[in-house]
Design a protein around this motif. Structure first.
Motif, short mmCIF file in Angstrom:
data_model
loop_
_atom_site.label_atom_id
_atom_site.label_comp_id
_atom_site.label_asym_id
_atom_site.label_seq_id
_atom_site.Cartn_x
_atom_site.Cartn_y
_atom_site.Cartn_z
N UNK A 1 -40.21 -42.43 -34.14
CA UNK A 1 -39.15 -42.60 -34.23
C UNK A 1 -38.70 -42.34 -35.84
N UNK A 2 -39.09 -41.56 -36.72
CA UNK A 2 -38.60 -41.16 -37.99
C UNK A 2 -37.33 -40.70 -37.71
N UNK A 3 -36.79 -40.62 -38.60
CA UNK A 3 -35.17 -40.04 -38.40
C UNK A 3 -35.54 -38.14 -39.03
N UNK A 4 -34.86 -37.23 -38.57
CA UNK A 4 -34.59 -36.25 -39.19
C UNK A 4 -33.60 -35.97 -40.78
N UNK A 5 -33.55 -35.52 -42.12
CA UNK A 5 -32.95 -35.23 -43.11
C UNK A 5 -31.72 -33.41 -42.89
N UNK A 6 -30.88 -33.86 -42.12
CA UNK A 6 -30.42 -32.04 -41.44
C UNK A 6 -30.23 -31.01 -42.55
N UNK A 7 -30.81 -29.76 -42.46
CA UNK A 7 -30.48 -28.82 -43.45
C UNK A 7 -29.54 -28.21 -43.56
N UNK A 8 -28.63 -28.29 -44.55
CA UNK A 8 -27.23 -27.32 -44.64
C UNK A 8 -26.82 -26.80 -44.93
N UNK A 9 -27.40 -25.08 -43.58
CA UNK A 9 -27.28 -23.66 -44.64
C UNK A 9 -26.43 -23.60 -45.37
N UNK A 10 -26.33 -22.91 -46.12
CA UNK A 10 -25.26 -21.83 -46.93
C UNK A 10 -24.35 -20.93 -46.74
N UNK A 11 -23.10 -21.34 -47.67
CA UNK A 11 -21.74 -20.27 -46.19
C UNK A 11 -21.89 -18.87 -46.09
N UNK A 12 -22.82 -18.26 -47.14
CA UNK A 12 -23.02 -17.10 -47.15
C UNK A 12 -25.02 -16.70 -47.11
N UNK A 13 -24.98 -15.31 -46.47
CA UNK A 13 -26.62 -15.10 -46.32
C UNK A 13 -26.72 -14.41 -46.90
N UNK A 14 -28.46 -14.56 -48.04
CA UNK A 14 -28.57 -13.59 -48.55
C UNK A 14 -29.84 -13.22 -48.64
N UNK A 15 -30.21 -11.72 -48.91
CA UNK A 15 -31.85 -11.75 -48.47
C UNK A 15 -31.99 -10.76 -49.80
N UNK A 16 -33.22 -10.21 -50.29
CA UNK A 16 -33.07 -10.01 -51.94
C UNK A 16 -34.93 -9.39 -51.63
N UNK A 17 -35.14 -7.98 -52.36
CA UNK A 17 -36.37 -7.42 -52.41
C UNK A 17 -36.35 -6.40 -53.86
N UNK A 18 -37.52 -7.17 -54.51
CA UNK A 18 -37.93 -6.00 -55.67
C UNK A 18 -39.14 -5.34 -56.13
N UNK A 19 -39.25 -4.95 -56.92
CA UNK A 19 -40.07 -4.06 -56.76
C UNK A 19 -41.00 -3.79 -58.17
N UNK A 20 -42.49 -2.70 -58.42
CA UNK A 20 -42.57 -3.14 -60.07
C UNK A 20 -42.55 -1.66 -60.50
#
Length: 276
Positions: free
Chosen positions: A225-244
């Motif tokens: 019966x363990x409770x969950x600590x809710x995750x609150x998502x950010x208001x703005x979604x971001x994705x990133x990528x980088x290269x050598x």
């Protein structure tokens, strides 16, 4: 005779190749391994020295905590499409409370299968378990034997409340949320499964496990019966990528941009719901 180049094994997060760190300590345990490493017998929780004995050209990468949290956050946003409350725990766990929402997807199995497919589309290899509580669900997802039913997809387990105690009886002691010292103590006593541990009286476990004894016996009995600590998502979604190296030309840049757009779309896309 023909010779082949040795295969190199590496880890990545969010499709981003991670640079190997020099000379990692051989006594450090591996938190996760990729499919290529598994083919050579490398397993999570082995030490680097043990894994290197199996694969001479092993590449070990230390993944930063922020990278792990970013990947989990992206999956948590996908999971919010399936339940009102979502929680996460590093390095590899997302929980969803699907109470009251499973019927919208045609039942618990249909929901679990669709969620598994969406996570797989993001480049992950998910294991999904539906159970009565978070710790039980995580233990079953990680350690339970795969379902033999053809209609249930690989890596998906749905355990009814009435069958939970039987399902967890065969789980190994390592699946319990205990410290390494306490796990080692139980194994030295010859207690190797939840079923064997659950038959012990609380008085026999309390001196060693202390306050954890009651929680452990509760899990072994299929109760959680363990409770969950809710995750609150950010208001703005971001994705990133980088290269050598620098990118020249629009074709490789367009390829990367399509991948970023696909991941953003997957995070914000609403799932298909069963209709009557």
């Amino acid at each position: 005779a023909q010779t082949t180049e040795p295969q190199q094994l590496s880890l990545s997060v969010a499709a981003k190749r991670l640079a190997p760190e020099p000379d990692p300590p051989g006594s450090d345990p591996l938190a996760a391994v990729n499919r290529e490493a598994e083919r050579f017998g490398v397993r999570a929780h082995q030490t680097i020295a043990e894994a290197a004995a199996l694969v001479s050209q092993l590449i070990v990468t230390k993944v930063k905590q922020v990278e792990v949290e970013r990947a989990l956050a992206g999956l948590a946003e996908v999971a919010l499409s399936y339940g009102a409350t979502v929680a996460l725990a590093a390095p590899d766990t997302i929980w969803i409370d699907i109470t009251g929402s499973a019927h919208l997807f045609g039942g618990e199995e249909a929901l679990a299968l669709e969620l598994s497919e969406r996570v797989r589309e993001l480049g992950h290899r998910p294991k999904v378990a539906v159970s009565v509580g978070p710790d039980l669900a995580r233990a079953l997802a990680r350690w339970a034997a795969p379902s033999r039913r053809k209609e249930v997809g690989a890596g998906v387990s749905v355990i009814s409340p009435s069958a939970t105690a039987v399902a967890v009886a065969d789980l190994p002691i390592q699946a319990l949320p205990l410290s390494a010292d306490n796990l080692g103590y139980l194994m030295r006593l010859g207690l190797l499964t939840w079923g064997e541990l659950g038959r012990q009286p609380p008085s026999a476990l309390a001196p060693r496990l202390g306050k954890e004894a009651a929680r452990v016996l509760e899990l072994c009995a299929g109760q959680d019966n363990a409770p969950l600590v809710p995750y609150v998502p950010p208001r703005t979604l971001e994705e990133e990528s980088s290269w050598d190296d620098a990118v020249s030309g629009t074709e490789p840049l367009g390829f990367v941009l399509r991948g970023l757009a696909a991941r953003l779309s997957a995070r914000g896309r609403q799932p298909r719901r069963a209709s009557r």
